[in-house]
Enzyme design. Structure first.
Site, PDB file in Angstrom:
ATOM      1  N   SER A 126       0.814  -1.222   0.000  1.00 19.24           N
ATOM      2  CA  SER A 126       0.000   0.000   0.000  1.00 19.24           C
ATOM      3  C   SER A 126       0.846   1.270   0.000  1.00 19.24           C
ATOM      4  O   SER A 126       1.920   1.323   0.612  1.00 19.24           O
ATOM      5  CB  SER A 126      -0.883  -0.005   1.255  1.00 19.24           C
ATOM      6  OG  SER A 126      -1.414   1.271   1.502  1.00 19.24           O
ATOM      7  N   GLU A 128       0.225   3.612   1.746  1.00 19.47           N
ATOM      8  CA  GLU A 128       0.325   4.063   3.144  1.00 19.47           C
ATOM      9  C   GLU A 128       1.711   3.797   3.708  1.00 19.47           C
ATOM     10  O   GLU A 128       2.102   4.384   4.721  1.00 19.47           O
ATOM     11  CB  GLU A 128      -0.734   3.374   4.008  1.00 19.47           C
ATOM     12  CG  GLU A 128      -2.165   3.856   3.767  1.00 19.47           C
ATOM     13  CD  GLU A 128      -2.407   5.272   4.269  1.00 19.47           C
ATOM     14  OE1 GLU A 128      -1.929   5.625   5.360  1.00 19.47           O
ATOM     15  OE2 GLU A 128      -3.087   6.039   3.553  1.00 19.47           O
ATOM     16  N   TYR A 150      -1.535   0.347  10.525  1.00 20.56           N
ATOM     17  CA  TYR A 150      -1.781  -0.278   9.211  1.00 20.56           C
ATOM     18  C   TYR A 150      -0.537  -0.145   8.334  1.00 20.56           C
ATOM     19  O   TYR A 150      -0.072  -1.114   7.725  1.00 20.56           O
ATOM     20  CB  TYR A 150      -2.994   0.385   8.549  1.00 20.56           C
ATOM     21  CG  TYR A 150      -3.209  -0.013   7.097  1.00 20.56           C
ATOM     22  CD1 TYR A 150      -3.756  -1.239   6.773  1.00 20.56           C
ATOM     23  CD2 TYR A 150      -2.865   0.859   6.059  1.00 20.56           C
ATOM     24  CE1 TYR A 150      -3.955  -1.610   5.439  1.00 20.56           C
ATOM     25  CE2 TYR A 150      -3.056   0.507   4.728  1.00 20.56           C
ATOM     26  CZ  TYR A 150      -3.607  -0.728   4.432  1.00 20.56           C
ATOM     27  OH  TYR A 150      -3.794  -1.081   3.121  1.00 20.56           O
TER      28      TYR A 150
HETATM   29  P1  NDP Z   1     -11.393  -4.558   1.963  1.00 19.81           P
HETATM   30  O1  NDP Z   1     -11.348  -3.917   3.310  1.00 19.81           O
HETATM   31  O2  NDP Z   1     -12.550  -4.288   1.079  1.00 19.81           O
HETATM   32  O3  NDP Z   1     -11.283  -6.149   2.166  1.00 19.81           O
HETATM   33  C1  NDP Z   1     -10.456  -6.700   3.130  1.00 19.81           C
HETATM   34  C2  NDP Z   1     -10.649  -8.210   3.105  1.00 19.81           C
HETATM   35  O4  NDP Z   1      -9.800  -8.815   4.095  1.00 19.81           O
HETATM   36  C3  NDP Z   1     -12.067  -8.674   3.406  1.00 19.81           C
HETATM   37  O5  NDP Z   1     -12.428  -9.654   2.463  1.00 19.81           O
HETATM   38  C4  NDP Z   1     -11.930  -9.296   4.791  1.00 19.81           C
HETATM   39  O6  NDP Z   1     -12.819 -10.363   5.001  1.00 19.81           O
HETATM   40  C5  NDP Z   1     -10.518  -9.840   4.712  1.00 19.81           C
HETATM   41  N1  NDP Z   1      -9.973 -10.186   6.018  1.00 19.81           N
HETATM   42  C6  NDP Z   1      -9.996  -9.438   7.142  1.00 19.81           C
HETATM   43  N2  NDP Z   1      -9.437 -10.138   8.161  1.00 19.81           N
HETATM   44  C7  NDP Z   1      -9.057 -11.336   7.665  1.00 19.81           C
HETATM   45  C8  NDP Z   1      -8.449 -12.486   8.228  1.00 19.81           C
HETATM   46  N3  NDP Z   1      -8.111 -12.559   9.521  1.00 19.81           N
HETATM   47  N4  NDP Z   1      -8.208 -13.554   7.424  1.00 19.81           N
HETATM   48  C9  NDP Z   1      -8.560 -13.500   6.117  1.00 19.81           C
HETATM   49  N5  NDP Z   1      -9.150 -12.454   5.533  1.00 19.81           N
HETATM   50  C10 NDP Z   1      -9.396 -11.372   6.297  1.00 19.81           C
HETATM   51  O7  NDP Z   1     -10.019  -4.183   1.212  1.00 19.81           O
HETATM   52  P2  NDP Z   1      -9.767  -3.863  -0.341  1.00 19.81           P
HETATM   53  O8  NDP Z   1     -10.420  -4.885  -1.177  1.00 19.81           O
HETATM   54  O9  NDP Z   1     -10.012  -2.425  -0.587  1.00 19.81           O
HETATM   55  O10 NDP Z   1      -8.186  -4.043  -0.419  1.00 19.81           O
HETATM   56  C11 NDP Z   1      -7.584  -5.300  -0.728  1.00 19.81           C
HETATM   57  C12 NDP Z   1      -6.164  -5.321  -0.173  1.00 19.81           C
HETATM   58  O11 NDP Z   1      -5.412  -4.276  -0.790  1.00 19.81           O
HETATM   59  C13 NDP Z   1      -6.056  -5.082   1.326  1.00 19.81           C
HETATM   60  O12 NDP Z   1      -4.966  -5.849   1.794  1.00 19.81           O
HETATM   61  C14 NDP Z   1      -5.741  -3.607   1.443  1.00 19.81           C
HETATM   62  O13 NDP Z   1      -5.043  -3.325   2.646  1.00 19.81           O
HETATM   63  C15 NDP Z   1      -4.869  -3.425   0.218  1.00 19.81           C
HETATM   64  N6  NDP Z   1      -4.849  -2.082  -0.348  1.00 19.81           N
HETATM   65  C16 NDP Z   1      -6.023  -1.470  -0.663  1.00 19.81           C
HETATM   66  C17 NDP Z   1      -6.030  -0.209  -1.217  1.00 19.81           C
HETATM   67  C18 NDP Z   1      -7.308   0.463  -1.588  1.00 19.81           C
HETATM   68  O14 NDP Z   1      -7.277   1.673  -1.862  1.00 19.81           O
HETATM   69  N7  NDP Z   1      -8.426  -0.243  -1.685  1.00 19.81           N
HETATM   70  C19 NDP Z   1      -4.759   0.517  -1.468  1.00 19.81           C
HETATM   71  C20 NDP Z   1      -3.578  -0.269  -1.178  1.00 19.81           C
HETATM   72  C21 NDP Z   1      -3.628  -1.515  -0.622  1.00 19.81           C
HETATM   73  P3  NDP Z   1     -14.155 -10.281   5.935  1.00 19.81           P
HETATM   74  O15 NDP Z   1     -15.293 -10.114   4.995  1.00 19.81           O
HETATM   75  O16 NDP Z   1     -14.169 -11.614   6.607  1.00 19.81           O
HETATM   76  O17 NDP Z   1     -13.971  -9.130   6.873  1.00 19.81           O
HETATM   77  P1  GDP Z   2      -6.779   5.939   3.603  1.00 20.33           P
HETATM   78  O1  GDP Z   2      -6.049   6.832   2.672  1.00 20.33           O
HETATM   79  O2  GDP Z   2      -6.448   4.480   3.404  1.00 20.33           O
HETATM   80  O3  GDP Z   2      -6.696   6.312   5.032  1.00 20.33           O
HETATM   81  O4  GDP Z   2      -8.313   6.015   3.120  1.00 20.33           O
HETATM   82  P2  GDP Z   2      -9.603   6.728   3.756  1.00 20.33           P
HETATM   83  O5  GDP Z   2     -10.616   6.773   2.672  1.00 20.33           O
HETATM   84  O6  GDP Z   2     -10.008   6.081   5.034  1.00 20.33           O
HETATM   85  O7  GDP Z   2      -9.101   8.206   4.104  1.00 20.33           O
HETATM   86  C1  GDP Z   2      -8.608   9.078   3.112  1.00 20.33           C
HETATM   87  C2  GDP Z   2      -8.358  10.446   3.734  1.00 20.33           C
HETATM   88  O8  GDP Z   2      -9.613  11.040   4.063  1.00 20.33           O
HETATM   89  C3  GDP Z   2      -7.546  10.400   5.032  1.00 20.33           C
HETATM   90  O9  GDP Z   2      -6.607  11.425   5.005  1.00 20.33           O
HETATM   91  C4  GDP Z   2      -8.591  10.669   6.111  1.00 20.33           C
HETATM   92  O10 GDP Z   2      -8.078  11.292   7.281  1.00 20.33           O
HETATM   93  C5  GDP Z   2      -9.507  11.628   5.358  1.00 20.33           C
HETATM   94  N1  GDP Z   2     -10.855  11.754   5.961  1.00 20.33           N
HETATM   95  C6  GDP Z   2     -11.466  12.901   6.310  1.00 20.33           C
HETATM   96  N2  GDP Z   2     -12.665  12.640   6.859  1.00 20.33           N
HETATM   97  C7  GDP Z   2     -12.809  11.304   6.853  1.00 20.33           C
HETATM   98  C8  GDP Z   2     -13.864  10.434   7.300  1.00 20.33           C
HETATM   99  O11 GDP Z   2     -14.893  10.860   7.811  1.00 20.33           O
HETATM  100  N3  GDP Z   2     -13.671   9.103   7.100  1.00 20.33           N
HETATM  101  C9  GDP Z   2     -12.531   8.596   6.527  1.00 20.33           C
HETATM  102  N4  GDP Z   2     -12.423   7.274   6.352  1.00 20.33           N
HETATM  103  N5  GDP Z   2     -11.510   9.389   6.117  1.00 20.33           N
HETATM  104  C10 GDP Z   2     -11.660  10.727   6.281  1.00 20.33           C
END
Ligand code: NDP
Ligand code: GDP
Length: 327
Positions: A126, A128, A150
């Site tokens: 990520s 992040e 994270y």
């Molecule tokens: P989501 O939050 O939508 O999905 C996270 C998934 O992880 C869910 O299916 C959840 O399952 C599963 N999970 C949580 N805990 C466990 C566990 N103990 N064992 C197995 N599975 C688990 O994330 P995204 O689809 O948005 O992202 C996919 C990946 O990419 C993540 O690793 C995220 O950190 C990373 N990422 C995402 C970005 C983004 O902008 N979307 C950017 C960069 C990286 P359950 O339904 O059971 O909770």
């Molecule tokens: P992130 O980049 O993975 O932390 O994705 P988020 O969508 O959670 O947050 C993106 C940015 O939006 C971060 O800088 C947050 O601090 C900002 N932000 C401002 N208000 C909010 C809020 O109400 N919820 C979330 N999730 N983010 C917020």
């Protein structure tokens, strides 16, 4: 027929990736955790071609069993505690799932794959990890400076992936993906929170939108585009790590303004209230990625522009909230 095991199948990316792999005639296995995960029903209904296998990133033997059963050519590790705000509140859980979970999956692959391991591994790293950025834009060589539990857990997962590649000759890649969104984005993330609220305000179901800091900048792309890069990374001759991004950055306030504009509301500021509750102990102020390596080596480019993404998400939430009204 190639086969793939996806962890995080119930999440945003898992669903888009499953659709992509299915369209290319993969046999797709999706790992779900828990004894009765309610989101598993949604996957079975909407993606019936996915065969669900049980497993949890906190439990090594369940990962071994999932690999032994599915015998995948490719493993996409998308499972994680993925919400930065939650990671501050449940730091230990985040380290265990998002960080150590990567190590457990790599160990499981090593044990099941044996000599000349044929299993290819993708790790969802990520932006992040760049946190308090050391240079702009960020690329594969930019030093990491994570700003949340994270981010630190993802740095551990990233280095572990690189280390297993170098130590055990595994085909293991880490995709450093910048924020990517879609109609399937979880409502806890700012983009979906905003588009859902905009739809509800437009329909008279909600009167205000409570947010945290509106000043951070993110490089936001479309999840449907980004899963194509994940797949492409596992099809190369050599495993490498790639930044995946759009190369543009926008303030949170800009996303909010455009989302309101999509339903014809221009005076958006009067609907916003800021609350400390949504502020973070430490913030990532600016992210913008340089994805030229992915462009040159994978032929990957983002296709959906920022304003199209905002519109797509608002239209989806308008449709959902209007349908709820009609019920
Ligand atoms: P989501 O939050 O939508 O999905 C996270 C998934 O992880 C869910 O299916 C959840 O399952 C599963 N999970 C949580 N805990 C466990 C566990 N103990 N064992 C197995 N599975 C688990 O994330 P995204 O689809 O948005 O992202 C996919 C990946 O990419 C993540 O690793 C995220 O950190 C990373 N990422 C995402 C970005 C983004 O902008 N979307 C950017 C960069 C990286 P359950 O339904 O059971 O909770
Ligand atoms: P992130 O980049 O993975 O932390 O994705 P988020 O969508 O959670 O947050 C993106 C940015 O939006 C971060 O800088 C947050 O601090 C900002 N932000 C401002 N208000 C909010 C809020 O109400 N919820 C979330 N999730 N983010 C917020």
């Amino acid at each position: 027929m190639p086969s793939a095991l996806i962890t995080g199948i119930t999440g945003q990316d898992g669903q888009y990736l499953a659709e992509l792999l299915h369209s290319m005639d993969y046999k797709v296995y999706g790992m779900v955790r828990g004894q009765r995960n309610p989101r598993a029903d949604i996957i079975q209904r909407e993606l019936p071609f996915v065969e669900l296998v049980s497993g949890d990133l906190q439990d090594l033997s369940s990962l071994i069993a999932a690999l032994e059963y599915s015998q995948p050519d490719e493993v996409y590790n998308l499972g994680a505690i993925s919400f930065v705000a939650l990671s501050f509140k449940q730091a230990e859980l985040t380290a265990d799932v998002t960080g150590l979970g990567v190590l457990r999956m790599l160990e499981a692959i090593r044990l099941v794959g044996g000599q000349n391991n044929p299993i290819r591994f993708y790790q969802a790293s990520s932006s992040e990890m760049f946190g308090k950025v050391r240079e702009t834009p960020q690329n594969e060589l930019t030093p990491f400076y994570p700003r949340s539990p994270y981010g630190t857990a993802k740095v551990f997962g990233h280095h572990t992936t690189v280390n297993y590649r170098e130590s055990y000759d595994l085909y293991a890649c880490s995709g450093i993906l910048f924020n990517h969104e879609s109609p399937r984005r979880g409502i806890e993330f700012v983009t979906r929170k905003v588009t859902n609220a905009v739809a509800r305000i437009k329909l008279g179901l909600q009167s205000e939108l409570v947010l945290g800091d509106l000043s951070p900048r993110r490089d936001w792309g479309y999840a449907g585009d980004y899963v194509k890069a994940m797949w492409a990374m596992l099809q190369q001759d050599e495993p490498r790590d790639y930044v995946v991004a759009t190369g543009q950055t926008h303030q949170v306030s800009e996303f909010v303004r455009l989302a309101f504009a999509a339903v014809g509301i221009e005076d958006w500021e009067r609907y916003i209230r800021q609350d400390e509750r949504f502020m973070r102990p430490s913030e990532v102020d600016l992210l913008i990625g340089d994805c030229s390596k992915a462009g040159d080596e994978l032929g990957w480019r983002p296709e959906v522009a920022f304003d199209e993404l905002v519109k797509m998400m608002v239209e989806n939430d308008m449709a959902i909230e209007s349908a709820n009204l009609d019920r």
